[in-house]
Design a protein around this motif. Sequence first.
Motif, short mmCIF file in Angstrom:
data_model
loop_
_atom_site.label_atom_id
_atom_site.label_comp_id
_atom_site.label_asym_id
_atom_site.label_seq_id
_atom_site.Cartn_x
_atom_site.Cartn_y
_atom_site.Cartn_z
N GLY A 1 -2.05 11.97 -4.09
CA GLY A 1 -2.77 11.35 -2.73
C GLY A 1 -3.54 10.52 -2.58
O GLY A 1 -4.27 10.42 -1.62
N ARG A 2 -3.43 9.98 -3.69
CA ARG A 2 -4.64 8.46 -3.89
C ARG A 2 -4.35 7.11 -3.12
O ARG A 2 -2.71 6.78 -3.38
N GLU A 3 -4.84 6.71 -2.07
CA GLU A 3 -4.23 5.25 -1.34
C GLU A 3 -4.60 4.20 -2.57
O GLU A 3 -5.65 4.15 -2.93
N SER B 1 0.71 -1.01 -0.17
CA SER B 1 0.00 0.10 0.44
C SER B 1 0.86 1.39 -0.04
O SER B 1 2.23 1.01 0.62
N ASN C 1 0.62 6.21 -1.10
CA ASN C 1 -0.07 7.07 -1.26
C ASN C 1 0.82 7.15 -2.93
O ASN C 1 1.75 7.61 -2.79
N ASP C 2 0.30 7.85 -3.92
CA ASP C 2 0.48 7.49 -5.37
C ASP C 2 1.03 9.05 -5.37
O ASP C 2 0.62 10.14 -4.21
N GLU D 1 -3.38 0.11 -3.78
CA GLU D 1 -2.89 -1.15 -3.08
C GLU D 1 -2.79 -2.20 -3.98
O GLU D 1 -3.45 -2.66 -4.38
N HIS E 1 -7.31 1.21 -6.37
CA HIS E 1 -7.46 2.40 -5.77
C HIS E 1 -9.27 2.71 -5.77
O HIS E 1 -10.27 2.58 -5.91
N TYR F 1 -4.47 7.05 -13.98
CA TYR F 1 -4.07 7.11 -12.55
C TYR F 1 -2.49 7.84 -13.43
O TYR F 1 -1.45 6.73 -13.31
#
Length: 173
Positions: free
Chosen positions: A27-29, A21, A23-24, A31, A84, A112
């Motif tokens: 800021g997106r989490e 996991s 954060n890109d 996995e 995401h 993305y």
Amino acid sequence: MSEPRRFPDEPAGPFSEPPLSFNDREGREIEIRPYEENDEEALVSMYVDFDPADRAQGIPPATEPRVRDWVNTLAEGLNVVAWHSDRIAGHATLVPGGNDAYELAIFVHQEYQRAGIGSHLIRTLLGYGREQGIEKVWLTVERWNRAAVNLYRNVGFETADAESFELEMVLRL
């Protein structure tokens, strides 16, 4: 008959194993985890929505029935997906390609891209491959695709054949 593919003597790495996991850059989490059979609909949806301009070498296929057939074929290899929330943002696969070598393919959905997901996705796939006993990985990439070529080089791939409009790159796990 062409010469057998030559692989580096030294292994690349280190590589993380899934799950991972992070954060890109947006800021997106995200996995990354191994692909499971119940991920099929989400993966098909990602590919059906894939921008035709981002297709390379005829993949991913353009129609839903062809995407489904292709995803089922890829399921025979080793796959990881980047999630995401409840949506797949990217997919990477190692497909058996003969001579104990596996072909790598990676796709990140256009919404993305350029957020660091591809780098994490490929490194996690390679860690998963090493864990599963895979030692030799190769890929082809269109030589004009500088972002992809740089990503592969940064991960540890070396150019093996540059005699056509595609580069063939190799890596030892």
